[in-house]
Write an enzyme that holds these catalytic residues in place. Structure first.
Site, PDB file in Angstrom:
ATOM      1  N   LYS A 210      37.573 -37.780 -68.877  1.00 39.96           N
ATOM      2  CA  LYS A 210      37.186 -38.745 -69.920  1.00 39.96           C
ATOM      3  C   LYS A 210      36.425 -38.064 -71.052  1.00 39.96           C
ATOM      4  O   LYS A 210      36.727 -38.272 -72.229  1.00 39.96           O
ATOM      5  CB  LYS A 210      36.356 -39.854 -69.286  1.00 39.96           C
ATOM      6  CG  LYS A 210      36.026 -41.003 -70.210  1.00 39.96           C
ATOM      7  CD  LYS A 210      35.419 -42.151 -69.460  1.00 39.96           C
ATOM      8  CE  LYS A 210      34.131 -41.814 -68.752  1.00 39.96           C
ATOM      9  NZ  LYS A 210      34.238 -41.156 -67.461  1.00 39.96           N
TER      10      LYS A 210
ATOM     11  N   LYS B 199      29.765 -32.301 -59.781  1.00 39.65           N
ATOM     12  CA  LYS B 199      30.482 -32.110 -61.034  1.00 39.65           C
ATOM     13  C   LYS B 199      30.415 -30.673 -61.547  1.00 39.65           C
ATOM     14  O   LYS B 199      31.372 -30.158 -62.105  1.00 39.65           O
ATOM     15  CB  LYS B 199      29.932 -33.061 -62.112  1.00 39.65           C
ATOM     16  CG  LYS B 199      30.147 -34.527 -61.777  1.00 39.65           C
ATOM     17  CD  LYS B 199      29.607 -35.438 -62.843  1.00 39.65           C
ATOM     18  CE  LYS B 199      30.555 -35.526 -64.026  1.00 39.65           C
ATOM     19  NZ  LYS B 199      30.141 -36.613 -64.949  1.00 39.65           N
TER      20      LYS B 199
ATOM     21  N   PHE C 204      48.286 -32.390 -66.913  1.00 41.56           N
ATOM     22  CA  PHE C 204      48.030 -31.237 -66.057  1.00 41.56           C
ATOM     23  C   PHE C 204      49.330 -30.444 -65.916  1.00 41.56           C
ATOM     24  O   PHE C 204      50.423 -31.027 -65.950  1.00 41.56           O
ATOM     25  CB  PHE C 204      47.558 -31.678 -64.667  1.00 41.56           C
ATOM     26  CG  PHE C 204      46.088 -32.008 -64.597  1.00 41.56           C
ATOM     27  CD1 PHE C 204      45.217 -31.213 -63.871  1.00 41.56           C
ATOM     28  CD2 PHE C 204      45.571 -33.117 -65.255  1.00 41.56           C
ATOM     29  CE1 PHE C 204      43.858 -31.514 -63.794  1.00 41.56           C
ATOM     30  CE2 PHE C 204      44.224 -33.426 -65.182  1.00 41.56           C
ATOM     31  CZ  PHE C 204      43.360 -32.620 -64.447  1.00 41.56           C
TER      32      PHE C 204
ATOM     33  N   PHE D 210      32.407 -43.367 -65.942  1.00 39.46           N
ATOM     34  CA  PHE D 210      33.273 -43.751 -64.830  1.00 39.46           C
ATOM     35  C   PHE D 210      34.411 -44.661 -65.291  1.00 39.46           C
ATOM     36  O   PHE D 210      34.846 -44.599 -66.442  1.00 39.46           O
ATOM     37  CB  PHE D 210      32.462 -44.355 -63.691  1.00 39.46           C
ATOM     38  CG  PHE D 210      31.543 -43.377 -63.019  1.00 39.46           C
ATOM     39  CD1 PHE D 210      32.014 -42.134 -62.610  1.00 39.46           C
ATOM     40  CD2 PHE D 210      30.217 -43.673 -62.786  1.00 39.46           C
ATOM     41  CE1 PHE D 210      31.173 -41.213 -61.990  1.00 39.46           C
ATOM     42  CE2 PHE D 210      29.363 -42.761 -62.167  1.00 39.46           C
ATOM     43  CZ  PHE D 210      29.855 -41.532 -61.765  1.00 39.46           C
TER      44      PHE D 210
ATOM     45  N   ARG E 222      27.189 -38.752 -73.613  1.00 40.96           N
ATOM     46  CA  ARG E 222      25.968 -38.815 -72.822  1.00 40.96           C
ATOM     47  C   ARG E 222      25.508 -37.408 -72.442  1.00 40.96           C
ATOM     48  O   ARG E 222      26.318 -36.499 -72.335  1.00 40.96           O
ATOM     49  CB  ARG E 222      26.211 -39.623 -71.545  1.00 40.96           C
ATOM     50  CG  ARG E 222      26.517 -41.100 -71.776  1.00 40.96           C
ATOM     51  CD  ARG E 222      27.003 -41.754 -70.497  1.00 40.96           C
ATOM     52  NE  ARG E 222      28.228 -41.131 -70.038  1.00 40.96           N
ATOM     53  CZ  ARG E 222      28.581 -41.017 -68.762  1.00 40.96           C
ATOM     54  NH1 ARG E 222      27.798 -41.480 -67.816  1.00 40.96           N
ATOM     55  NH2 ARG E 222      29.709 -40.435 -68.422  1.00 40.96           N
TER      56      ARG E 222
ATOM     57  N   TRP F 291      43.324 -30.533 -73.190  1.00 42.62           N
ATOM     58  CA  TRP F 291      42.644 -29.566 -72.320  1.00 42.62           C
ATOM     59  C   TRP F 291      43.162 -28.156 -72.595  1.00 42.62           C
ATOM     60  O   TRP F 291      42.379 -27.204 -72.701  1.00 42.62           O
ATOM     61  CB  TRP F 291      42.856 -29.926 -70.848  1.00 42.62           C
ATOM     62  CG  TRP F 291      42.078 -29.044 -69.907  1.00 42.62           C
ATOM     63  CD1 TRP F 291      40.812 -29.251 -69.436  1.00 42.62           C
ATOM     64  CD2 TRP F 291      42.509 -27.794 -69.345  1.00 42.62           C
ATOM     65  NE1 TRP F 291      40.431 -28.207 -68.615  1.00 42.62           N
ATOM     66  CE2 TRP F 291      41.451 -27.303 -68.535  1.00 42.62           C
ATOM     67  CE3 TRP F 291      43.687 -27.050 -69.435  1.00 42.62           C
ATOM     68  CZ2 TRP F 291      41.543 -26.107 -67.838  1.00 42.62           C
ATOM     69  CZ3 TRP F 291      43.771 -25.842 -68.746  1.00 42.62           C
ATOM     70  CH2 TRP F 291      42.709 -25.385 -67.952  1.00 42.62           C
TER      71      TRP F 291
ATOM     72  N   ALA G 239      26.668 -44.604 -64.885  1.00 40.33           N
ATOM     73  CA  ALA G 239      27.383 -45.863 -65.053  1.00 40.33           C
ATOM     74  C   ALA G 239      27.502 -46.640 -63.754  1.00 40.33           C
ATOM     75  O   ALA G 239      27.775 -47.840 -63.782  1.00 40.33           O
ATOM     76  CB  ALA G 239      28.772 -45.616 -65.631  1.00 40.33           C
TER      77      ALA G 239
ATOM     78  N   THR H 173      36.452 -34.864 -71.737  1.00 39.15           N
ATOM     79  CA  THR H 173      37.410 -33.939 -72.344  1.00 39.15           C
ATOM     80  C   THR H 173      38.289 -34.671 -73.347  1.00 39.15           C
ATOM     81  O   THR H 173      38.557 -34.173 -74.449  1.00 39.15           O
ATOM     82  CB  THR H 173      38.272 -33.298 -71.248  1.00 39.15           C
ATOM     83  OG1 THR H 173      37.419 -32.692 -70.270  1.00 39.15           O
ATOM     84  CG2 THR H 173      39.204 -32.242 -71.818  1.00 39.15           C
TER      85      THR H 173
END
Length: 557
Positions: free
Chosen positions: A71, A105, A383, A302, A94, A411, A274, A73
């Site tokens: 998200k 993470k 991906f 999230f 954030r 990405w 969140a 990214t």
């Protein structure tokens, strides 16, 4: 290359020069933290009020999985792409918490070629905002115990103190503690506990406050506990705590400016979780960006059932913000996980699992469009393991729902890989007036607000609570009935069971606890076994993080 290796090769520009070049921000209104981070003065922010607002774009996601959705990214890649198309865009994100960075993470500043930098600084201490919030919170904790120790003139019932302590780390051993051991010289014996800093009401207050005056007033409204009659609240202002707390937050209230790998401005400010808080960056950051840029891309934590719901029903309700569109991020791998595939097998083509897991995306999309009345563009975060057949199926299923669906390769390619996504989003944004509908009316009783969220967004048949919790909600209704509700629920599922994938329906949501966040201005409803102090996993990300003799940090990703 790893995310951190890519970030360490970035050609960063001095932030003072970049802010002046992009948006004409005078150097005297920027407080630099090194060469590449700076705080923006509130005096400058306040001088922007007469400018016209840009358009606000919210990035949210399907229910999170161990496979990751990307998200942040996507938020960065989309913002870079909008700038590449010749527009003016700022990203509002954030701040990462140290707890998850060292837990699961391992970092939260985007990924690949869609990152904000300096990545290591942002993930580790940044400009000290979280430290300031933690100290302000714990100052109030110390003042409470000190007041009781010196005679308790306010008649605070030590058994009903609502204010815990906080630390910015995942540490399950601190959830329930005993303080005051060692005799009278060390205070008085009582039960206490720790939350993580991002769950502190002060974090929520900082993120919702609109000025120093508003910040101090909200801090004073914090309910720290009750008198022996169980109903008379004691406020932080009764302890004269708000002035010192606001002083500690003097710098933290100022927005932080950084840049993307493509040298576009991003504002990173505030970071409530969140799932246990309201999951949005500061109102100040978002409103400032809207005055500076034509488009603002922001994220909510999230899945859309948590972050987007709180962004719309709490942050927008309190601030008057009106998004123009939503981007819903999904990945083929995550949808296969929701279809029952084990994490180790997600790189293998599985059309059946993808079809089954699509129900998760479908419900999030329906919630955004039907319950909030917002247009939604679906971003398939690409991906390399995604097959042509899987992509084709996903696009067909989205189009069958009448939804715009774009495969984005930000990405791997940065802003260039998200240009098609940006074009689709701008085509929506530029052709509608900003606005949406809330999922519940503020006049609804608190119980009905909680039930509305559970039934409309989670697919539940209803909610339940113990007689004790029901009585607490009834008591809160008397004075705080118009407050919005901040649901604290697992992020992994529409239900309160993190192992229920896809789009479970017909379940009952149990409300295990309610908390008053009077300064923030909402009621926290804890659903199921939700912890406001996370724990570390069996193999924490901290075990991979290191620093070389030359001072180069490794292992963040």
């Amino acid at each position: 290359m790893s995310d951190i290796a890519i970030a360490q090769q970035a050609q960063m520009r001095p932030i003072i020069d970049l802010a002046g070049e992009k948006f004409g921000i005078p150097a005297e209104h920027l407080d630099p933290y090194g060469h590449y981070k700076a705080k923006l003065s509130l005096e400058y922010v306040n001088n922007l009020t007469d400018r016209e607002d840009g358009k606000l774009i919210l990035v949210t996601a399907i229910s999170p999985t161990p496979a990751g959705e990307g998200k942040t990214t996507t938020t960065v890649g989309l913002g870079d792409a909008i700038n590449r198309l010749g527009n003016s865009a700022i990203m509002c994100l954030r701040e990462p918490s140290l707890g998850p960075c060292f837990g699961v993470k391992g970092g939260a500043a985007g990924g690949g070629y869609s990152q904000v930098v300096p990545m290591e600084d942002i993930n580790l201490h940044f400009t000290g905002d979280f430290h300031a919030i933690g100290v302000a919170h714990n100052l109030l904790s110390a003042l409470i115990d000190n007041h009781i120790n010196h005679g308790n003139a306010l008649d605070i019932d030590s058994r009903r103190i609502q204010w815990k302590r906080v630390v910015d780390m995942n540490d399950r051993a601190l959830r329930k503690i005993t303080v005051g051991m060692g005799g009278p010289a060390n205070g008085y014996l009582r039960e206490d506990g720790y939350d993580i800093v991002v769950a502190s009401e002060i974090m929520a207050i900082l993120c919702l406050a609109t000025s120093r005056v508003d910040l101090k007033e909200r801090l004073g409204r914090i309910v720290i506990g009750y008198k022996p009659d169980r109903v008379t609240p004691v406020y932080a202002s009764d302890l004269n705590a708000q002035g010192a707390m606001a002083a500690l937050l003097k710098e933290a209230i100022k927005p932080n400016l950084v840049q993307t790998l493509e040298n576009n401005i991003a504002i990173i400010h505030g970071g409530p979780f969140a799932n246990i808080a309201h999951g949005c960056n500061t109102v100040t950051a978002t409103k400032t960006a809207l005055k500076l840029a034509d488009y603002v891309v922001t994220e909510a934590g999230f899945g859309a059932d948590l972050g987007a719901e709180k962004f719309l029903d709490i942050k927008c309700r309190m601030s008057g913000l009106k998004p123009s569109a939503v981007v819903l991020v999904a990945t083929v791998r995550a949808l296969k996980f929701h279809g029952g595939v084990a994490k180790e097998e997600l790189n293998q083509e599985n059309i059946d699992a993808l079809q089954k897991g699509f129900t998760n995306l479908e419900r999030h999309l329906d919630n955004i469009q039907r319950h909030y009345g917002l247009p939604c563009v679906i971003c398939i975060n690409h991906f390399t393991f995604d097959t042509d057949a899987e992509i084709a199926l996903l696009k067909d299923k989205c189009e069958a729902l009448g939804a715009k669906c774009v495969v984005s390769k930000h990405w791997a390619q940065g802003g260039a890989g998200a240009e098609e996504l940006a074009q689709e989003v701008l085509a929506v944004v530029d052709n509608r007036e900003p606005g949406f509908t809330y999922v519940y009316d503020e006049e609804l009783p608190l119980w009905d607000k909680i039930e509305t969220i559970a039934t409309k967004l989670y697919g539940a048949i209803g909610i339940t609570a113990s007689p004790k919790v029901k009585a607490e909600i009834k008591t809160l209704q008397q004075n705080y009935g118009k407050f919005p509700v901040c649901m604290a629920k697992t992020q992994m599922s529409f239900s309160t069971n993190p192992n229920e994938r896809g789009a479970p329906s017909g379940h009952t949501v149990e409300i295990s606890e309610v908390r008053l966040a009077n300064g923030a201005g909402f009621i926290v409803a804890i659903a199921g076994d939700m912890m406001t102090m996370p724990g570390l996993p069996k193999v924490p990300a901290a075990e991979r993080i290191d620093i070389t003799d030359e001072g180069v940090i490794t292992g963040l990703f």
